[in-house]
Design an enzyme around this catalytic site. Structure first.
Site, PDB file in Angstrom:
ATOM      1  N   HIS A 221       3.415  -1.297   0.282  1.00 40.64           N
ATOM      2  CA  HIS A 221       4.826  -0.914  -0.441  1.00 40.64           C
ATOM      3  C   HIS A 221       5.855  -1.568   0.409  1.00 40.64           C
ATOM      4  O   HIS A 221       7.063  -1.268  -0.221  1.00 40.64           O
ATOM      5  CB  HIS A 221       4.882   0.648  -0.017  1.00 40.64           C
ATOM      6  N   SER A 242       5.445   3.432  -6.782  1.00 36.02           N
ATOM      7  CA  SER A 242       4.464   3.601  -5.534  1.00 36.02           C
ATOM      8  C   SER A 242       3.671   4.485  -5.780  1.00 36.02           C
ATOM      9  O   SER A 242       3.634   5.297  -6.854  1.00 36.02           O
ATOM     10  CB  SER A 242       5.583   4.481  -4.507  1.00 36.02           C
ATOM     11  N   ASP A 243       2.442   4.532  -5.231  1.00 41.69           N
ATOM     12  CA  ASP A 243       1.418   5.492  -5.273  1.00 41.69           C
ATOM     13  C   ASP A 243       1.749   6.793  -4.642  1.00 41.69           C
ATOM     14  O   ASP A 243       2.600   6.841  -3.860  1.00 41.69           O
ATOM     15  CB  ASP A 243      -0.088   5.112  -4.478  1.00 41.69           C
ATOM     16  N   ALA A 244       1.069   7.603  -5.254  1.00 40.97           N
ATOM     17  CA  ALA A 244       1.473   9.468  -4.588  1.00 40.97           C
ATOM     18  C   ALA A 244       1.084   9.359  -3.072  1.00 40.97           C
ATOM     19  O   ALA A 244       0.269   9.160  -2.327  1.00 40.97           O
ATOM     20  CB  ALA A 244       0.487  10.118  -5.418  1.00 40.97           C
TER      21      ALA A 244
END
Length: 972
Positions: A221, A242-244
């Protein structure tokens, strides 16, 4: 009447360019509104007539999590079709269903998070079902097709906006938010980036999602690769979501930053545009962003860049265009065409692994269909809710007639006796109105017991016979006679309340733990044991019940009875996608679970004409020796059973091909966290053992011959052509595959590498000419000495055939290529991570924003090899840039150390580098070998001009170069 000024604002004018419309709208937003846009759930801006928007709608193989929708085969099954055009049509259907579902429910998103482009490097990865292939070329071909379908064919308006998952080098669930994938430059460019790049360059991708893991010591990230690579591949604005929970991980689990303000600022500057964190509550993220602005970590210009990318996607989706319907946005839902497509995709995904002539089955055959998945149509975490369902049993009933098909599931029939001698009794759900599952998938306890003041399970003297399935590693499910699985609800009580195991935390799995003369029953979802007390059966931290297990019937007994009375047995085995291999959980072995091995042995002993049909999300190591036929299919969605029955009957000739290598044994696999596919010889590209079934393998009911291979190299492309003829008696598909290999490479290269493929349909006796245009760049490798791609001069072999190991034709060509050139190390030194070979090393972050360093894994010892280093007329000194503590030893060619540079004390931190120097004497071209000892980070090696007394040692080193050992065998 005065016109609404917003209705004629420039951002509402579709005649203007996209860039002008975005700039106009961006200029109207306040700082607070821009901040709010950066969370996944962006609020409406009523003063501008802007609706609320959220990034993210799962659509891996159908619209997921939003209710009933057409369910297509799992992604790995779509990969097994080797048919990009079919997959494009699947993507098209999914995008139309997304539009149709959104028309009735605005919670359905049009920014779809699919497809998954991660390569299936390691078959024990828990999310194997989500990827397409272990090969970059096949993965990118299938992913490009799916994104084109999701995007739609309108030149301006996108039907949905696909986001690729998960950037980058993400293949383990074990500690996935804290582990780092060490990816050397060759693997980065030749493998992990390759699939993403080709798909992005095709032009139908709206963005990417970074993965949870770190790459080379740095969280994805905050990866500089987003700017250095991803955003150089296209002129379109790409949205990075972004991923969770990943933004919080940067501080909470990874401890990469000290504060969340630092973390969101670094993510935004690296290229993340939308933060998926804390669910629908945007306040933590927006608060951190405001804090970062106040601390000077971000500027409004940084926010503008991210918001501009978001708006670009929203404009492309037609959000700000007049009217509800635009060309290309046509919606359709659960149409006959979609149902037919689901069946076609399921059929094309089936791979015939072995066939000694037992298939196809004659119409009058008496069939016993047995196994734990014989009457199942399993869904995975990213499936939609089934509108239609077809199990293997149902498909065989439909195709062959119920009178010719017998069934045995093969579960163990058991009762559980308490320590007080009473048996566990499970009340059966009443078939009354309202008796189905509620929104959470659990039954109202009142419908199970008839009384609201009792739990759903009680004890009495007779007990209930439960269906026990062992899914491997001792993980069990228990099912009541009414078909409901025992589950644990939020109140802690055990109920027969679930249609299937499922959920983010599965509440339907247990483990029997030996205890005295009986067993404790541990509930895996809570980690607590089952206890029986006056107020019912529930899980608790103390006073667990000791159960006696009374077996009424073993599953293999029922299987043997059914098998003995049939002409052929079809054993349907495989996995439940929510158990022992899924998101958050890697597998531990390639073997079938012991329960299913027992059933297979029992069927084979009772009837040697036994067909194994594997329905699974990943490969298994099975022994096909005594089986006349073996098939594999990923979980095939709503039409899985119909498709399998049609293939078994010969209505369809199977033509699926394996999208990844099937290994024969766990011993063939590297460590799950070893991402160096070159050094550890992973995937079909480098694996030197004998696979159980090779990449690209798949049989047919027809036979095919290949002839007339020609190849002609131009300045930028190789034209390849050959003929394929159906020499069989049925119409069938063949997947013609073209591979290439460097004949005598100077560096480790793939044994063979897929260059292109074509799935073609041929009638008996029909011949088709297959033509490929292969860019010369497909023969290149990443030259670490130059930091770019290079086609090496020499011979290249082109291989045409039916799999990576079934080569029918070959020819050789010799393109001009670009000669090697030694590294001018006196001028530029050596970047530590630009090694040719390594052992025991891992790449880490040189600094938090950018750059690579190298360290010994576990702080022990590592060895690095840099080939063909040119010292020119001579050098007299070496310097190393290091942090931490330890020693760097420098060797030339195969000789002993000529310099050892050590830190006298550890540096203040991992990013606090010092420069150490020592005299050396070398000239000409040598291989440089570095040994790293201790927990240090090496960033760079430099060399200074020649001094006196160098010639003798240089000449000695030059003579030693002829016998440089291979790092793969030479002990450190």
């Amino acid at each position: 009447m005065t016109a609404d000024p917003l209705s004629v604002a420039p951002f509402r004018d579709p005649r203007l360019s996209l860039a002008k419309r975005v700039d106009d709208l961006l200029g109207r937003l306040t700082l607070d509104e821009k901040v709010a846009f950066l969370h996944q759930f962006a609020p409406a801006v009523e003063r501008l007539g802007i609706a609320a928007f959220r990034t993210g709608q799962e659509a891996l193989h159908g619209v997921a999590w939003m209710g009933p929708a057409t369910v297509f085969p799992q992604a790995v099954g779509l990969g097994a079709t080797w048919n990009p055009e079919l997959v494009r049509r699947v993507g098209d259907a999914v995008s139309r269903e997304a539009r149709a579902m959104r028309a009735r429910d605005d919670r359905v998103g049009l920014n779809v998070w699919a497809p998954t482009v991660n390569l299936l490097r390691h078959p024990l990865w828990g999310r194997n079902e989500e990827g397409y292939s272990e090969d970059p070329a096949l993965t990118s071909a299938i992913a490009t097709a799916y994104t084109r379908g999701l995007r739609g064919d309108h030149p301006v308006r996108w039907r949905t906006a696909p986001v690729l998952k998960h950037w980058l080098a993400h293949n383990n669930e074990t500690d996935r938010s804290t582990t780092s994938s060490s990816v050397r430059p060759r693997v980065l460019h030749e493998y992990d980036l390759k699939a993403f790049r080709a798909t992005v360059e095709a032009g139908a991708v709206a963005g990417v999602m970074p993965a949870y893991n770190l790459v080379n010591g740095r969280p994805n990230h905050v990866s500089p690769y987003l700017a250095e690579h991803l955003r150089t591949w296209t002129d379109q604005d790409l949205l990075v979501c972004s991923d969770a929970g990943a933004p919080s991980n940067l501080v909470d689990s990874e401890h990469y930053f000290s504060t969340h303000e630092e973390a969101v600022a670094a993510s935004l500057r690296a290229g993340v545009d939308s933060f998926t964190d804390h669910g629908t509550d945007s306040s933590p993220i927006t608060g951190r962003l405001r804090g970062a602005l106040e601390q000077g970590l971000l500027t409004e210009a940084d926010l503008d860049t991210a918001v501009r990318r978001q708006l670009s996607v929203r404009f492309r989706l037609g959000e700000f265009d007049p009217g509800d319907e635009q060309p290309g946005a046509t919606a359709a839902f659960d149409t006959p065409a979609h149902r037919e497509l689901a069946r076609e995709a399921a059929e094309q995904a089936i791979v015939l692994l072995k066939n000694d002539g037992v298939l196809p089955l004659a119409s009058g055959t008496r069939i016993a269909v047995v196994g734990l998945l014989a009457d199942e149509c399993k869904l995975d975490w990213y499936s939609g809710t089934l509108l239609h369902r077809s199990t293997p049993l149902e498909g065989l009933y439909e195709r062959f007639g119920a009178e010719r098909v017998t069934f045995a599931e093969g579960v163990d029939r058991v009762r559980l006796r308490t320590s007080r001698g009473a048996f566990l009794s499970v009340p059966v759900a009443a078939d009354t109105a309202g008796g189905g599952p509620d929104a959470e998938g659990a039954l109202d306890p009142a419908l199970l017991t008839g009384r609201t003041d009792l739990p759903a399970l009680t004890t009495d003297a007779t007990g209930t016979e439960l269906a026990l399935t062992d899914w491997g590693d001792g993980v069990l499910t228990l099912r009541a006679p009414d078909g409901r699985y025992l589950s644990v609800a939020g109140d802690g009580y055990v109920r027969a309340g679930a249609d299937q195991p499922g959920g983010w935390v599965v509440q339907e799995t247990f483990r029997l733990e030996p205890h005295g003369d009986g067993h404790l029953l541990k509930h895996l979802g809570t980690g607590r044991h089952v206890c029986v007390s006056a107020d019912g059966v529930k899980v608790a931290d103390e006073d667990p019940e000791v159960f006696g297990l009374i077996v009424a019937e073993r599953g293999e007994e029922a299987v043997a009875r059914a098998a003995a009375g049939a002409d052929v047995v079809v054993v349907v085995a495989g996995n439940d996608p929510h158990i022992n291999g899924r998101e958050t959980e890697d597998r531990t072995t390639l073997r079938l679970p012991g329960h299913q091995e027992r059933l297979l042995r029992a069927a084979r002993a009772a009837n040697p004409v036994t067909v194994l049909a594997l329905v699974s999300a990943y490969p298994y190591a099975v022994d096909p020796e005594e089986l006349p036929a073996v098939l594999w299919s990923a979980h095939g969605g709503q039409a899985a059973g119909t498709a399998l029955a049609r293939v078994l009957a010969g209505d369809v000739s199977p033509a699926g091909r394996l999208p990844q290598t099937w290994y024969a044994d766990d011993a063939d696999l590297p460590d799950l966290l070893d991402y160096d596919v070159i050094g550890s010889r992973q995937t079909y590209l480098y694996f030197e053992g004998t696979p159980l079934f090779p990449f690209g393998h798949g049989l047919s009911y027809a036979s095919f011959s290949y002839a007339g291979l020609t190849a002609a190299a131009g300045d930028e492309e190789v034209r390849v052509s050959f003929s394929v003829t159906n020499t069989g008696t049925v119409t069938a598909d063949e997947v013609a595959q073209l591979y290439g290999r460097a004949v005598a490479p100077s560096r480790p290269r793939p044994r063979r590498e897929l260059l292109d493929h074509r799935r073609i349909t041929l009638a008996p006796g029909e011949t088709a000419r297959v033509d490929f245009g292969v860019p010369l760049s497909a023969l290149a490798f990443w030259d670490v000495a130059r930091g770019r791609w290079r086609v090496e001069p020499g011979a290249y072999e082109l291989l045409a055939g039916a799999s990576s190991e079934d080569v029918r034709l070959r020819t050789t060509l010799t393109p001009a290529g670009e000669p090697a050139r030694p590294r001018a190390v006196r001028v530029q030194g050596l970047a530590a991570a630009a090694f040719d070979e390594q052992r025991g090393a891992e790449i880490v972050d040189r600094t938090k924003p950018a750059g690579d360093a190298v360290t010994p894994a576990g702080g022990r010892t590592a060895e690095l090899l840099y080939r063909d280093c040119d010292f020119g007329p001579g050098v007299s000194g070496v310097t190393v840039e290091v942090s931490g503590a330890g020693t760097v030893e420098l060797c030339l060619d195969g000789g002993p150390a000529i310099a050892a540079l050590s830190t006298t004390q550890p540096t203040a931190g991992p990013y606090d580098y010092v420069r150490l120097g020592a005299p050396v004497a070398a000239e000409g071209v040598h291989d440089v070998r570095l040994r790293l000892r201790g927990p240090l980070r090496l960033a760079h090696v430099g060399f200074s001009g020649r001094g006196s007394g160098a010639v003798g040692r240089t000449e000695e080193a030059r003579h030693r170069k002829a016998s440089v050992p291979d790092l793969s065998t030479d002990p450190i």
